[in-house]
Design an enzyme around this catalytic site. Structure first.
Site, short mmCIF file in Angstrom:
data_model
loop_
_atom_site.label_atom_id
_atom_site.label_comp_id
_atom_site.label_asym_id
_atom_site.label_seq_id
_atom_site.Cartn_x
_atom_site.Cartn_y
_atom_site.Cartn_z
N ASN A 99 -40.75 1.68 3.79
CA ASN A 99 -41.59 2.44 2.86
C ASN A 99 -42.20 3.66 3.52
OD1 ASN A 99 -40.99 0.49 1.05
ND2 ASN A 99 -42.92 -0.61 1.22
N ILE A 100 -42.41 4.66 2.71
CA ILE A 100 -42.97 5.92 3.21
C ILE A 100 -44.42 6.07 2.74
CG2 ILE A 100 -40.74 7.09 3.33
CD1 ILE A 100 -41.49 8.33 0.53
N ASP A 101 -44.95 5.01 2.10
CA ASP A 101 -46.23 5.13 1.40
C ASP A 101 -47.47 4.97 2.28
OD1 ASP A 101 -46.43 2.30 1.73
OD2 ASP A 101 -45.50 1.95 -0.22
N HIS A 114 -38.42 4.95 7.98
CA HIS A 114 -37.95 6.00 7.07
C HIS A 114 -38.96 7.15 6.96
CE1 HIS A 114 -34.86 3.21 4.88
NE2 HIS A 114 -34.53 3.48 6.12
N CYS A 122 -40.81 20.74 11.21
CA CYS A 122 -39.84 21.83 11.23
C CYS A 122 -38.56 21.30 11.90
CB CYS A 122 -40.42 23.01 12.02
SG CYS A 122 -39.17 24.26 12.41
N CYS A 158 -42.17 28.48 9.60
CA CYS A 158 -42.84 27.47 10.43
C CYS A 158 -44.00 28.13 11.18
CB CYS A 158 -41.83 26.87 11.41
SG CYS A 158 -42.60 25.85 12.69
N GLY A 179 -39.51 -7.79 -0.28
CA GLY A 179 -39.38 -6.74 -1.29
C GLY A 179 -38.36 -5.67 -1.00
N SER A 216 -34.16 -4.60 -1.67
CA SER A 216 -32.88 -4.93 -2.34
C SER A 216 -31.79 -5.19 -1.30
CB SER A 216 -32.46 -3.77 -3.24
OG SER A 216 -32.28 -2.61 -2.44
N ALA A 243 -44.62 -10.27 -4.91
CA ALA A 243 -45.13 -10.29 -3.53
C ALA A 243 -46.62 -10.62 -3.44
CB ALA A 243 -44.84 -8.94 -2.86
#
Ligand code: NAD
Length: 238
Positions: free
Chosen positions: A92-94, A109, A117, A136, A176, A178, A222
């Site tokens: 997750n990137i959250d 990820h 940059c 940049c 969680g 797939s 979950a």
């Protein structure tokens, strides 16, 4: 020493309100990943890729997603586990694991809160839309700044650390996911081959892939399954 490694996917954040990719109503029902989430797309049509990422970032800001009971249960596990290290590997990137209070998180990820940059590597906070034509701040290169989010056809972060902790864990669980995305969909088998117990926790059985290497399979949301699983692990290993 009994280390625990937990791989989390979009499903753990679903009940926080964050859309998954592959469920009904997930992001891939509205967008074609080949056009917005691959390295090829980034090279061919960077504006479209950046527009998609800016949209995701704005969604996070607008909705102010918060960790749920599953994220908090993993914090409890890290705090109370007395027999070794607890590591979370997340697709997750959250940033919700860190927000909840987990301290040992490998976000393989990337993170929606960061950009960098591609030319000089300069990293900074992703707190406003990226404008492709902007240069940049460090090296002056134009159209080189992108979110710190791994795209398809790119390598995830922390490969060495991941292999290291998979080879040294006694309990491995996935929550969680797939199990469609490589290389993370192979971590369970790797951990099993190193001798770990393996647990699959998901809303439902995954659509594809072998299940034989999962010693324990737990299905349900979950926020309900993870706190119960954590309490059992802590109770069984006083
Ligand atoms: P995925 O979207 O492919 O699959 C989500 C899985 O979660 C499904 O198997 C589904 O059955 C399960 N699920 C849905 N609701 C659940 C719930 N309440 N409790 C338990 N499980 C539930 O997600 P993935 O396998 O992580 O796929 C990969 C990619 O999606 C990753 O690269 C990740 O970066 C990206 N992604 C991340 C987020 C996020 O940061 N929260 C959101 C969407 C996609």
């Amino acid at each position: 020493m009994k280390n625990i490694v937990i791989l989390t996917g979009a499903g753990i954040s679903k009940e926080s309100g964050v859309a998954t990719f592959r469920d009904a109503g997930g992001l891939w029902t509205a967008y074609n990943p080949d056009e917005v989430m691959t390295r090829t797309a980034w090279k061919k049509n960077p504006a479209k890729v950046i527009e998609f990422k800016n949209m995701i970032r704005r969604d996070f800001v607008d909705n102010n997603y918060q960790p749920n009971a599953a994220h908090h249960a993993l914090v409890k596990l890290e705090k109370e586990w007395a027999h070794g290290k607890v590591t979370i590997i997340t697709q997750n990137i959250d940033g919700l694991h860190v927000m909840a209070g987990s301290t040992n998180v490998l976000d393989i990820h990337g993170n929606i809160g960061l950009k960098f940059c591609e030319y000089c590597g300069f990293e900074s906070v992703y707190d406003a839309d990226i404008v492709l034509s902007a240069s940049c701040k460090k090296c002056g290169e134009i159209a080189s700044t992108r979110p710190k989010i791994v795209m398809f056809e790119e390598y995830p972060y922390y490969s060495k650390e991941v292999q290291d902790c998979l080879s040294k864990c006694s309990i491995f669980a996935v929550i969680g996911s797939s199990l469609e995305v490589q290389p993370a969909n192979g971590f369970g088998l790797t951990a099993k081959n190193y001798g770990s117990e393996t647990t699959l926790i998901n809303l439902e059985p995954p659509a594809r892939g072998d299940l034989w290497h999962w010693d324990l399979r737990i299905y349900g949301p979950a926020t309900l399954t993870v706190p119960v699983w954590v309490d059992k692990i802590l109770a069984n290993n006083p």
